[in-house]
Design a protein around this motif. Structure first.
Motif, short mmCIF file in Angstrom:
data_model
loop_
_atom_site.label_atom_id
_atom_site.label_comp_id
_atom_site.label_asym_id
_atom_site.label_seq_id
_atom_site.Cartn_x
_atom_site.Cartn_y
_atom_site.Cartn_z
N ASP A 198 1.35 7.83 -5.46
CA ASP A 198 1.80 6.47 -5.14
C ASP A 198 1.33 6.05 -3.76
O ASP A 198 0.92 4.90 -3.54
CB ASP A 198 3.33 6.41 -5.22
CG ASP A 198 3.85 6.72 -6.62
OD1 ASP A 198 3.55 5.95 -7.54
OD2 ASP A 198 4.55 7.73 -6.77
N GLY A 199 1.40 6.97 -2.82
CA GLY A 199 0.91 6.67 -1.48
C GLY A 199 -0.58 6.38 -1.47
O GLY A 199 -1.05 5.49 -0.74
N LEU A 200 -1.34 7.12 -2.28
CA LEU A 200 -2.78 6.89 -2.38
C LEU A 200 -3.07 5.53 -3.00
O LEU A 200 -3.93 4.78 -2.51
CB LEU A 200 -3.41 8.01 -3.21
CG LEU A 200 -4.87 7.80 -3.63
CD1 LEU A 200 -5.78 7.60 -2.43
CD2 LEU A 200 -5.34 8.98 -4.48
N ARG A 201 -2.39 5.19 -4.08
CA ARG A 201 -2.61 3.88 -4.71
C ARG A 201 -2.29 2.75 -3.74
O ARG A 201 -2.99 1.72 -3.71
CB ARG A 201 -1.77 3.77 -5.97
CG ARG A 201 -2.23 4.66 -7.12
CD ARG A 201 -1.41 4.42 -8.38
NE ARG A 201 -1.75 5.36 -9.43
CZ ARG A 201 -2.78 5.24 -10.27
NH1 ARG A 201 -3.59 4.19 -10.15
NH2 ARG A 201 -3.01 6.13 -11.21
N SER A 202 -1.25 2.91 -2.94
CA SER A 202 -0.91 1.88 -1.97
C SER A 202 -2.01 1.71 -0.93
O SER A 202 -2.34 0.58 -0.55
CB SER A 202 0.41 2.22 -1.28
OG SER A 202 1.49 2.14 -2.19
N MET A 203 -2.56 2.82 -0.46
CA MET A 203 -3.63 2.71 0.54
C MET A 203 -4.86 2.06 -0.06
O MET A 203 -5.53 1.24 0.59
CB MET A 203 -3.95 4.10 1.10
CG MET A 203 -4.93 4.08 2.26
SD MET A 203 -4.58 2.88 3.56
CE MET A 203 -2.89 3.32 4.01
N ALA A 204 -5.18 2.37 -1.31
CA ALA A 204 -6.30 1.71 -1.97
C ALA A 204 -6.05 0.21 -2.09
O ALA A 204 -6.97 -0.60 -1.91
CB ALA A 204 -6.54 2.32 -3.35
N ALA A 205 -4.80 -0.17 -2.36
CA ALA A 205 -4.46 -1.60 -2.45
C ALA A 205 -4.60 -2.28 -1.10
O ALA A 205 -5.03 -3.44 -1.02
CB ALA A 205 -3.04 -1.76 -2.99
N VAL A 206 -4.22 -1.59 -0.02
CA VAL A 206 -4.37 -2.15 1.32
C VAL A 206 -5.83 -2.51 1.59
O VAL A 206 -6.16 -3.62 2.05
CB VAL A 206 -3.85 -1.17 2.39
CG1 VAL A 206 -4.30 -1.59 3.79
CG2 VAL A 206 -2.33 -1.09 2.33
N PHE A 207 -6.72 -1.59 1.30
CA PHE A 207 -8.15 -1.85 1.55
C PHE A 207 -8.69 -2.91 0.60
O PHE A 207 -9.54 -3.72 0.98
CB PHE A 207 -8.94 -0.55 1.44
CG PHE A 207 -8.91 0.27 2.70
CD1 PHE A 207 -9.92 0.16 3.64
CD2 PHE A 207 -7.85 1.12 2.97
CE1 PHE A 207 -9.88 0.89 4.82
CE2 PHE A 207 -7.81 1.87 4.14
CZ PHE A 207 -8.82 1.74 5.07
N ALA A 208 -8.19 -2.94 -0.62
CA ALA A 208 -8.62 -3.97 -1.57
C ALA A 208 -8.18 -5.35 -1.10
O ALA A 208 -8.94 -6.32 -1.20
CB ALA A 208 -8.07 -3.67 -2.96
N VAL A 209 -6.95 -5.46 -0.59
CA VAL A 209 -6.47 -6.74 -0.08
C VAL A 209 -7.31 -7.18 1.12
O VAL A 209 -7.70 -8.35 1.23
CB VAL A 209 -4.98 -6.64 0.30
CG1 VAL A 209 -4.54 -7.83 1.16
CG2 VAL A 209 -4.12 -6.59 -0.97
N ALA A 210 -7.60 -6.27 2.03
CA ALA A 210 -8.41 -6.61 3.20
C ALA A 210 -9.81 -7.06 2.78
O ALA A 210 -10.35 -8.05 3.30
CB ALA A 210 -8.50 -5.42 4.14
N THR A 211 -10.40 -6.36 1.81
CA THR A 211 -11.74 -6.71 1.34
C THR A 211 -11.74 -8.07 0.64
O THR A 211 -12.59 -8.93 0.91
CB THR A 211 -12.25 -5.63 0.37
OG1 THR A 211 -12.33 -4.38 1.07
CG2 THR A 211 -13.61 -5.99 -0.19
N SER A 212 -10.77 -8.27 -0.24
CA SER A 212 -10.69 -9.53 -0.98
C SER A 212 -10.40 -10.71 -0.06
O SER A 212 -10.97 -11.79 -0.21
CB SER A 212 -9.61 -9.43 -2.07
OG SER A 212 -9.47 -10.64 -2.76
N GLY A 213 -9.50 -10.48 0.92
CA GLY A 213 -9.17 -11.55 1.85
C GLY A 213 -10.37 -12.04 2.64
O GLY A 213 -10.54 -13.23 2.88
#
Length: 385
Positions: free
Chosen positions: A355-370
């Motif tokens: 779960d912690g790994l998925r959250s970190m991947a989402a953080v980078f995905a949000v930054a990239t998409s933004g």
């Protein structure tokens, strides 16, 4: 039944999170607070640990000293909580897992996806528990929401709407306050501020309740206060593994919001709404019927809710009790491993390293998409694609 030994790194005097962990770990009598390295200042950490009741030889001056000292003891701690600054989580968690300790790490588990994947591999290779403190999933009615979705009360889930918005960083004149400034500094916070701090709680809860993972997302991130490099507001659209549509808003400039973590789930046969500021009530609207208010502690709830109800109906439930439910789950998991038995399914709900790994991947995905004006981006870590 003898108590398990528990140790804490960080969470020293003046910490916001330390008292909640100590209350949660001690509530059920499952753990004895046996060791700690509570401050990066060695003397202050040792002194504070002894004031909290730690023996002098187990009030350590730093985490490395604690690792060495506990590794040599026959009564070593069974679980270590890591509640230090974000950038230190990976190194400390890795060291204790490798040395054979179970770990509960504060979020974010790591600062990069690569570090997160390494922690997942180490936990799997060593067989040690690595939990991540998404503590709000410990609330009784959040557990009941999950149970209702899993047993099909809402039918197929169509839409989930998550929020975590507050206004505590809304004053532009507060830009130089060191307690605020670091959160928006890429050198200290990484690639994301508000989403990494609060948004991942809301996104993880959406996955926890629906039983689905976030696969791709599109983000609109903004810095409403011009001096900030990282975002203080984000709107994220996402798609989940079974086709559920997700919407998430997180903000630190929403004046008037205090701790606005809410979750709404809408299915074919009904909808649910829960808010962390009013955790004793879960609103259920069955299709074509009247609104129902489910009260924590009432009869006829799920085993997951019954197991995590601690005070009688009508009395307030708070964050330390939610944390206590995470610790209660972990105590059950550790004892099950010691005794070579299966774990109670109603307790097998603590957030994992995955779960912690998925959250970190989402953080980078949000930054990239933004940065790409909302381009849809794969939110999965590479090892789960």
């Amino acid at each position: 039944m003898s108590r398990l030994n528990w140790g804490m790194i960080g969470g020293g005097e003046g910490s916001q999170i330390g008292p909640a962990h100590r209350l949660g770990a001690g509530l059920d009598g499952e753990f004895t607070f046996a060791a700690g390295a509570l401050d990066h200042r060695a003397d202050e950490g040792r002194a504070y640990g002894q004031r909290l009741g730690l023996a002098a030889d187990r009030a350590y001056g730093g985490w490395r000293e604690m690792l060495e000292g506990e590794s040599a003891r026959p009564d070593r701690v069974d679980l270590v909580t890591v509640a230090t600054p974000n950038a230190t989580h990976f190194e400390i968690t890795k060291a204790f897992l490798t040395a054979g300790f179970h770990v509960l790490c504060e979020k974010p588990m790591t600062m990069t996806v690569e570090e997160g994947e390494e922690i997942v591999r180490i936990a799997r290779d060593t067989g040690q528990i690595c939990a991540v403190n998404y503590g709000y999933t410990g609330y009784s009615l959040v557990r009941h929401m999950r149970a209702m979705v899993a047993r099909g009360d809402l039918g197929r889930i169509r839409l989930v709407v998550a929020e975590f918005a507050h206004g505590h960083h809304a004053d532009a004149a507060d830009a130089d306050n060191p307690r605020v400034r670091w959160r928006y500094d890429p050198a200290q916070a990484g690639v994301s501020a508000q989403f990494a701090d609060c948004g991942i709680h809301a996104m993880h809860m959406a996955s926890f309740v629906t039983g689905q993972e976030v696969e791709r997302l599109s983000a609109d991130t903004v810095s409403c206060i011009d001096s900030r490099v990282l975002e203080d507001d984000a709107m994220v659209n996402f798609r989940m593994s079974e086709g559920t549509v997700g919407r998430l808003w997180t903000s630190s400039v929403a004046i008037g919001r205090q701790h606005g973590l809410t979750l709404q789930v809408f299915g074919e046969k009904g909808g649910l709404r829960w808010a962390q500021e009013q955790p004793n009530q879960l609103y259920h609207m069955p299709l074509g019927q009247r609104l129902q208010v489910i009260e924590r502690g009432e009869a006829g709830l799920s085993p997951e809710a019954d197991r995590t109800t601690r005070v009688t109906i009508g009395h307030a439930e708070g964050m330390p009790l939610a944390f206590a439910n995470i610790y209660k789950d972990l105590a059950e998991a550790i004892r099950a491993r010691k005794e070579g038995r299966a774990m109670d399914p109603a307790a097998d709900l603590y957030p994992r390293a995955e779960d912690g790994l998925r959250s970190m991947a989402a953080v980078f995905a949000v930054a990239t998409s933004g940065k790409a004006e909302g381009a849809w981006t794969d939110a999965r870590p590479p090892m789960f694609r």
